[in-house]
Design an enzyme around this catalytic site. Structure first.
Site, short mmCIF file in Angstrom:
data_model
loop_
_atom_site.label_atom_id
_atom_site.label_comp_id
_atom_site.label_asym_id
_atom_site.label_seq_id
_atom_site.Cartn_x
_atom_site.Cartn_y
_atom_site.Cartn_z
CB VAL A 56 -19.75 12.44 -92.00
CG1 VAL A 56 -19.50 11.24 -92.89
CG2 VAL A 56 -19.50 12.07 -90.55
CB ALA A 101 -21.39 16.42 -96.69
CE LYS A 102 -28.29 15.82 -92.42
NZ LYS A 102 -29.26 16.11 -93.47
N GLY A 103 -23.42 17.21 -91.07
CA GLY A 103 -22.61 17.64 -89.94
C GLY A 103 -23.48 18.08 -88.79
CG ASP A 142 -30.44 18.66 -90.75
OD1 ASP A 142 -31.28 18.29 -89.92
OD2 ASP A 142 -30.03 17.95 -91.66
#
Length: 411
Positions: A56, A101-103, A142
């Site tokens: 995202v 952002a992050k995924g 992460d």
């Protein structure tokens, strides 16, 4: 209340305080792009298995998007969305030129061999390589990922785009990672704590600390507090909890954990029930583990005077209200744990320049950024007469809104 609902609520509250236009407010909430890809790999036994990968990309008004990639069985689009949005405000509070952002990939890394993890990472990179980039979107480790994962992404991405060390941060030092990156989040927590305490005429040296979570962030925070003369009276992790009212010898504890793999049985302290840890008598409580640990159920029993949110979203909004009424001062996650992304930014800068810094420079710059951000939050608190959480949110949202307006968002 889940992370997305809580983040949206904080954002809306900040937007109201700032008097943002309702169309702009809606525009800032909607992610720039959401990516969902299928990643099919052969397992070591030859069978094929498919996983779903997400990315995202929330906002790029202030610069390339930045955020972690997590490998976890519950990578849920809602949570990824909340964390991407949180990164937008976090980078703005830290005043580094990024968006959020992050995924992640919905998988259980423990159940995959190293070669399976490598294949999965490479397939994921192949699927998103044209949607990330040094000036577009820069991933980082992460939950469930680490420096090795970043090395595989770097290698796979470079096959398409030429050698690009700045495509990811949190890399191994040998591939252009930054010195000081491993300790950065914990060190940032300590710099933030120092800034807050000095505002109240106190210092780490004279106070007692309880640290919930003893992974990377918790163990570094404990080590640095111990070095500064603070008294860490209790810590825990998934293996157990220990306390010692006279102060735990953190150096001995780190060695014990390194040798045995757990905290249970450490001779320098008594074991205690993990649930009691959060309500122990202390000056400063630092949650460094999962979200939602301070809730309506236990907030009234918290005896700490200061709470430093080293974890993401450890305090439910209901707990927030109870604690505020009690006069507990909370240093919000969006500022307190931004040391990691700040040093990621230093790593990116070093890679782009092709010129690496020594560790003292990294730590000195981190302290400068953390101290400056705290002063900026305080001035927002004064001008809007709000607490530190809203001070941080209004600071972050205001910076992103200004950048969006300057770039001309209605054209």
């Amino acid at each position: 209340m889940n992370a997305l609902a809580a983040t949206n609520r904080n954002f809306r509250h900040a937007a109201r305080i700032l008097g943002l236009d309702s169309k702009l407010e809606r525009s800032l909430l909607i992610p720039f792009r959401e990516i969902k890809v299928e990643c099919t790999i052969p397992k070591d036994d030859g069978t094929l298995v498919s996983y779903v990968g997400f990315r995202v990309q929330h906002d790029n008004a202030r610069g390339p998007m930045k955020g972690g990639i997590r490998y976890h069985p519950e990578v849920d689009p809602d949570e990824v969305n909340a964390l991407a949005q949180l990164m937008t405000w976090k980078t703005a509070v830290a005043d580094i030129p990024y968006g959020g952002a992050k995924g992640g990939i919905g998988c259980t890394p423990r159940e995959l061999s190293k070669s399976e993890l490598e294949r999965l990472t490479r397939v994921f990179t192949q699927k998103i390589h044209d949607l990330i980039g040094v000036n577009t979107d820069v991933p980082a480790p992460d939950m469930g990922t680490n420096a090795q994962t970043m090395a595989w992404i770097l290698d796979e991405y470079s096959k398409f785009h030429g050698h690009s060390p700045a495509i990811v941060t949190g890399k191994p030092i040998d591939l252009g990672g930054s010195l000081g990156r491993e300790a950065a989040t914990g060190r940032g927590v300590v710099f933030g704590t120092e800034a807050l305490l000095s505002e109240h005429g106190k210092s780490i040296k004279d106070l007692t600390f309880v640290i919930q979570g003893f992974g990377n962030v918790g163990s570094w925070a404990a080590r640095l507090i111990h070095e500064r003369g603070g008294k860490v009276i209790a810590v825990n992790d998934i293996t157990g909890a220990i306390k010692n009212p006279n102060g735990i010898d953190i150096t001995a504890l780190l060695k014990f954990k390194n040798d045995t793999g757990n905290l249970k049985g450490f001779p320098g302290g008594d074991s205690l029930d993990a649930d009691e840890l959060l309500t122990l008598e202390c000056d400063v409580l630092i949650p460094c583990a999962l979200g939602g640990v301070l809730s309506r159920e236990n907030a009234a029993d918290v005896k700490a005077k200061f709470i430093i949110e080293a974890a993401n979203h450890p305090t439910d909004p209901e707990a927030d209200e109870i604690l505020s009424k009690k006069g507990v001062i909370i240093l919000p996650d969006i500022y307190a744990n931004s040391g990691g992304v700040t040093v990621s930014y230093f790593e990116w800068v070093q890679n782009i320049q092709g010129f690496m810094w020594d560790e003292d420079k990294v730590n000195h710059e981190l302290q400068r950024y953390m101290t400056r951000a705290f002063q900026n939050i305080k001035s927002m608190c004064q001008s809007h007469n709000c607490n530190l959480r809203m001070g941080a949110f209004t600071l972050g949202v205001n910076r992103v809104a200004r950048a969006t307006l300057l770039r001309g968002w209605e054209a």
